[in-house]
Design a protein around this motif. Structure first.
Motif, PDB file in Angstrom:
ATOM      1  N   TYR A  74       4.478   1.744 -14.355  1.00 10.18           N
ATOM      2  CA  TYR A  74       3.020   1.766 -14.322  1.00 10.18           C
ATOM      3  C   TYR A  74       2.463   0.346 -14.188  1.00 10.18           C
ATOM      4  O   TYR A  74       1.492   0.113 -13.471  1.00 10.18           O
ATOM      5  N   ARG A  75       3.085  -0.629 -14.861  1.00 11.21           N
ATOM      6  CA  ARG A  75       2.637  -2.022 -14.750  1.00 11.21           C
ATOM      7  C   ARG A  75       2.844  -2.541 -13.322  1.00 11.21           C
ATOM      8  O   ARG A  75       2.038  -3.299 -12.804  1.00 11.21           O
ATOM      9  N   VAL A  76       3.925  -2.110 -12.674  1.00  5.63           N
ATOM     10  CA  VAL A  76       4.148  -2.484 -11.269  1.00  5.63           C
ATOM     11  C   VAL A  76       3.043  -1.873 -10.407  1.00  5.63           C
ATOM     12  O   VAL A  76       2.474  -2.531  -9.540  1.00  5.63           O
ATOM     13  N   ASP A  94       0.829  -1.215   0.000  1.00  8.26           N
ATOM     14  CA  ASP A  94       0.000   0.000   0.000  1.00  8.26           C
ATOM     15  C   ASP A  94       0.859   1.259   0.000  1.00  8.26           C
ATOM     16  O   ASP A  94       0.586   2.215  -0.728  1.00  8.26           O
ATOM     17  N   ALA A  95       1.918   1.254   0.810  1.00  7.49           N
ATOM     18  CA  ALA A  95       2.806   2.420   0.893  1.00  7.49           C
ATOM     19  C   ALA A  95       3.501   2.657  -0.449  1.00  7.49           C
ATOM     20  O   ALA A  95       3.607   3.802  -0.915  1.00  7.49           O
ATOM     21  N   LEU A  96       3.958   1.592  -1.091  1.00  4.83           N
ATOM     22  CA  LEU A  96       4.619   1.741  -2.391  1.00  4.83           C
ATOM     23  C   LEU A  96       3.636   2.235  -3.442  1.00  4.83           C
ATOM     24  O   LEU A  96       3.957   3.120  -4.239  1.00  4.83           O
ATOM     25  N   ARG A  97       2.440   1.683  -3.441  1.00  3.46           N
ATOM     26  CA  ARG A  97       1.421   2.122  -4.401  1.00  3.46           C
ATOM     27  C   ARG A  97       1.104   3.600  -4.202  1.00  3.46           C
ATOM     28  O   ARG A  97       1.017   4.372  -5.151  1.00  3.46           O
ATOM     29  N   GLN A  98       0.965   4.033  -2.947  1.00  2.52           N
ATOM     30  CA  GLN A  98       0.676   5.452  -2.667  1.00  2.52           C
ATOM     31  C   GLN A  98       1.832   6.347  -3.102  1.00  2.52           C
ATOM     32  O   GLN A  98       1.615   7.443  -3.605  1.00  2.52           O
ATOM     33  N   HIS A  99       3.059   5.873  -2.953  1.00  2.00           N
ATOM     34  CA  HIS A  99       4.214   6.650  -3.388  1.00  2.00           C
ATOM     35  C   HIS A  99       4.226   6.787  -4.910  1.00  2.00           C
ATOM     36  O   HIS A  99       4.471   7.877  -5.441  1.00  2.00           O
ATOM     37  N   ILE A 100       3.933   5.697  -5.614  1.00  2.00           N
ATOM     38  CA  ILE A 100       3.936   5.735  -7.086  1.00  2.00           C
ATOM     39  C   ILE A 100       2.834   6.658  -7.594  1.00  2.00           C
ATOM     40  O   ILE A 100       3.003   7.340  -8.610  1.00  2.00           O
ATOM     41  N   GLU A 101       1.697   6.714  -6.900  1.00  2.00           N
ATOM     42  CA  GLU A 101       0.581   7.575  -7.309  1.00  2.00           C
ATOM     43  C   GLU A 101       0.983   9.045  -7.357  1.00  2.00           C
ATOM     44  O   GLU A 101       0.420   9.828  -8.121  1.00  2.00           O
ATOM     45  N   LEU A 153       0.318  -3.891  -8.077  1.00  2.00           N
ATOM     46  CA  LEU A 153       0.144  -3.640  -6.645  1.00  2.00           C
ATOM     47  C   LEU A 153      -1.322  -3.401  -6.288  1.00  2.00           C
ATOM     48  O   LEU A 153      -1.747  -3.676  -5.175  1.00  2.00           O
ATOM     49  N   GLY A 154      -2.087  -2.898  -7.238  1.00  2.00           N
ATOM     50  CA  GLY A 154      -3.497  -2.598  -6.996  1.00  2.00           C
ATOM     51  C   GLY A 154      -4.396  -3.818  -7.043  1.00  2.00           C
ATOM     52  O   GLY A 154      -5.507  -3.792  -6.517  1.00  2.00           O
ATOM     53  N   LYS A 155      -3.936  -4.908  -7.651  1.00  2.00           N
ATOM     54  CA  LYS A 155      -4.783  -6.102  -7.741  1.00  2.00           C
ATOM     55  C   LYS A 155      -3.934  -7.377  -7.643  1.00  2.00           C
ATOM     56  O   LYS A 155      -3.787  -8.116  -8.614  1.00  2.00           O
ATOM     57  N   PRO A 156      -3.387  -7.622  -6.460  1.00  2.00           N
ATOM     58  CA  PRO A 156      -2.607  -8.852  -6.296  1.00  2.00           C
ATOM     59  C   PRO A 156      -3.501 -10.082  -6.451  1.00  2.00           C
ATOM     60  O   PRO A 156      -4.673 -10.046  -6.087  1.00  2.00           O
ATOM     61  N   THR A 157      -2.955 -11.127  -7.002  1.00  2.00           N
ATOM     62  CA  THR A 157      -3.719 -12.357  -7.200  1.00  2.00           C
ATOM     63  C   THR A 157      -3.537 -13.278  -5.997  1.00  2.00           C
ATOM     64  O   THR A 157      -2.472 -13.309  -5.395  1.00  2.00           O
ATOM     65  N   PRO A 158      -4.569 -14.016  -5.648  1.00  2.00           N
ATOM     66  CA  PRO A 158      -4.443 -14.949  -4.520  1.00  2.00           C
ATOM     67  C   PRO A 158      -3.511 -16.100  -4.894  1.00  2.00           C
ATOM     68  O   PRO A 158      -3.307 -16.384  -6.073  1.00  2.00           O
ATOM     69  N   PRO A 159      -2.941 -16.769  -3.905  1.00  2.00           N
ATOM     70  CA  PRO A 159      -2.062 -17.894  -4.212  1.00  2.00           C
ATOM     71  C   PRO A 159      -2.830 -18.999  -4.932  1.00  2.00           C
ATOM     72  O   PRO A 159      -4.009 -19.214  -4.667  1.00  2.00           O
ATOM     73  N   VAL A 160      -2.150 -19.665  -5.824  1.00  2.00           N
ATOM     74  CA  VAL A 160      -2.754 -20.753  -6.587  1.00  2.00           C
ATOM     75  C   VAL A 160      -2.775 -22.005  -5.711  1.00  2.00           C
ATOM     76  O   VAL A 160      -1.750 -22.411  -5.173  1.00  2.00           O
TER      77      VAL A 160
END
Length: 127
Positions: free
Chosen positions: A44-46, A28-35, A50-57
Motif C-alpha cells: 500500500y505504501r508503494v 501508471d500501469a503498476l498503480r492501476q494494477h495495484i488498485e 506511485l500516486g505522488k512522486p516527488t520532483p528531483p531535488v
C-alpha cells in the motif's frame, strides 16, 4: 559516589535501499494494477508513492561562492596557486570580489580579482 549524566551520541547507520526507475506510463500501469487487488502494509505504501512522486531535488547554490571564467570559487576558503602559494577570496561591498594571501586576511591586502586569477590554476585546500 555514583553520578549520572545525559550524553548525546551520533551513530551512523548504513542502510541498503532499492531504487526503482520507471517511466510515467509504467508507474501508471503498476498503480492501476495495484488498485485492482486488495493490498495493505508495504504494498500500500508503494501504491501511495506511485500516486505522488516527488520532483528531483535541485542543489541549492551557496551564497558564499562566485564564478570566474566558468569556475566556481568559495569565499573564505583557502586556495593554492600554480606555485603552491596560498590565496583566499573575500567580498567587498555587495558584489566586488577580491583576494589576498592566506596568511594576511586584511582589507589592505585585498587585490583585484584579475590579479589573483593571474596566478591560476587555483586549487582549493581541503585538509
Amino acid at each position: 559516589m555514583a553520578e549520572a549524566q545525559y550524553e548525546t551520541r551520533t551513530r551512523t547507520v548504513e542502510e541498503t535501499v532499492v531504487v526503482l526507475t520507471m517511466t510515467e506510463d509504467e508507474a501508471d500501469a503498476l498503480r492501476q494494477h495495484i488498485e485492482k487487488v486488495p493490498v495493505s502494509g508495504v504494498v500500500y505504501r508503494v501504491y501511495e508513492a506511485l500516486g505522488k512522486p516527488t520532483p528531483p531535488v535541485q542543489p541549492v547554490p551557496t551564497a558564499d561562492t562566485f564564478e570566474y571564467d566558468g569556475v566556481t570559487y568559495e569565499l573564505g576558503a583557502k586556495y593554492t596557486d600554480k606555485d603552491n602559494d596560498p590565496w583566499y577570496f573575500v567580498k567587498f561591498g555587495d558584489d566586488v570580489v577580491g583576494g589576498g594571501s592566506a596568511e594576511i586576511r586584511d582589507v589592505d591586502d585585498g587585490r583585484t580579482l584579475d590579479y589573483v586569477m593571474s596566478y591560476r590554476p587555483l586549487t582549493k585546500v581541503t585538509s
